[in-house]
Design a protein around this motif. Sequence first.
Motif, short mmCIF file in Angstrom:
data_model
loop_
_atom_site.label_atom_id
_atom_site.label_comp_id
_atom_site.label_asym_id
_atom_site.label_seq_id
_atom_site.Cartn_x
_atom_site.Cartn_y
_atom_site.Cartn_z
N UNK A 1 51.49 28.98 37.94
CA UNK A 1 51.09 30.12 38.78
C UNK A 1 51.01 31.39 37.95
N UNK A 2 52.00 31.60 37.06
CA UNK A 2 51.98 32.78 36.20
C UNK A 2 50.77 32.77 35.29
N UNK A 3 50.44 31.59 34.73
CA UNK A 3 49.28 31.49 33.84
C UNK A 3 47.99 31.79 34.61
N UNK A 4 47.91 31.26 35.85
CA UNK A 4 46.73 31.50 36.67
C UNK A 4 46.59 32.98 37.01
N UNK A 5 47.69 33.62 37.39
CA UNK A 5 47.66 35.04 37.72
C UNK A 5 47.27 35.88 36.51
N UNK A 6 47.81 35.52 35.35
CA UNK A 6 47.49 36.24 34.13
C UNK A 6 46.02 36.11 33.79
N UNK A 7 45.47 34.92 33.98
CA UNK A 7 44.05 34.69 33.71
C UNK A 7 43.18 35.54 34.62
N UNK A 8 43.54 35.63 35.91
CA UNK A 8 42.74 36.40 36.86
C UNK A 8 42.79 37.90 36.56
N UNK B 1 43.32 39.20 33.74
CA UNK B 1 42.61 39.43 32.48
C UNK B 1 41.10 39.55 32.71
N UNK B 2 40.57 38.84 33.72
CA UNK B 2 39.15 38.97 34.03
C UNK B 2 38.81 40.42 34.40
N UNK B 3 39.70 41.06 35.17
CA UNK B 3 39.46 42.45 35.56
C UNK B 3 39.51 43.37 34.34
N UNK C 1 38.85 30.85 45.35
CA UNK C 1 38.58 32.26 45.57
C UNK C 1 39.84 33.08 45.37
N UNK C 2 39.71 34.18 44.64
CA UNK C 2 40.81 35.11 44.44
C UNK C 2 40.30 36.52 44.75
N UNK C 3 41.14 37.30 45.40
CA UNK C 3 40.80 38.70 45.63
C UNK C 3 41.86 39.56 44.96
N UNK C 4 41.42 40.43 44.07
CA UNK C 4 42.33 41.29 43.31
C UNK C 4 42.05 42.75 43.61
N UNK C 5 43.11 43.52 43.70
CA UNK C 5 42.99 44.96 43.90
C UNK C 5 43.52 45.67 42.66
N UNK D 1 35.23 30.47 36.58
CA UNK D 1 35.68 31.62 37.37
C UNK D 1 34.98 32.88 36.87
N UNK D 2 34.33 33.60 37.79
CA UNK D 2 33.72 34.88 37.46
C UNK D 2 33.79 35.79 38.68
#
Length: 261
Positions: free
Chosen positions: A116-123, A125-127, A200-204, A241-242
Amino acid sequence: MKTIYNSIREEVVKHSKVRNSVLGNVNEWKRSHYIILSEIIKDELSEAEELKGGKKFEIGSTISHVTLQRFFENDYQDKTHSDLRFLKTLDKICIFLGYRDLNDYIHTVRQQDHQEEDSNSFMTQIVYDYCAAAFEFYKLFPAHNTELLKDLVFDDSPFMERASQFSKELCDQDFHLVTKNNRSNYEVFDINIVTDEPDKKILESQEFWNLLFKVGETGEEHFVNQLSTQIYFIKKIGNTWKIWDNYNPDAGRLNKKIETV
């Protein structure tokens, strides 16, 4: 260990045999409910492969309702897990949950936490990468090179369409970004994952953009100096993922500012 205790308690409540019993309709368990839980666990442990051999005689195959009530209601401290009887109870609860023992449960939970930490870090990082690419994109104005964004934004996405259209208008007006002496810069901070789904991920994020544009022939200056909230909608299409879309409550104000200053 305290977080492990809480995690085990949560998994017991979610267990299908518990959820589909009378316990699933009760918000606060009393003594009678722990008696029911004790019977449910005993029935499951009687069929558990892990207790077919000598381990059944080593740790037993039942948990009293008193022990279960104590486990659920007490706020355990780290020193508690040195008690052999308590460890045997945790082993039995973890076997009830479908694990080999407590150690197997801890190992599985830690692996899931790391994933989960790796996934969150990846997301996140996209931003960060998108903002860096967008800044490089602005630096090339009035050349309109959206190729810089395509590794991070889907080509046929609503976000790419809007970003391309607005930036093309600025390029057509011969806008140049002033970067000398760090005159234009940006900062991204406080990225939070709002929605976390398999595809799907939504980031603020909070972003500060300080940009100075000059028009080629006239030298007319246009400033953007704005702290804004950005909402990024990130999708998984195939195995990629984009960014699919973006919502910025201040976008209209920013665009208007550039057009009218």
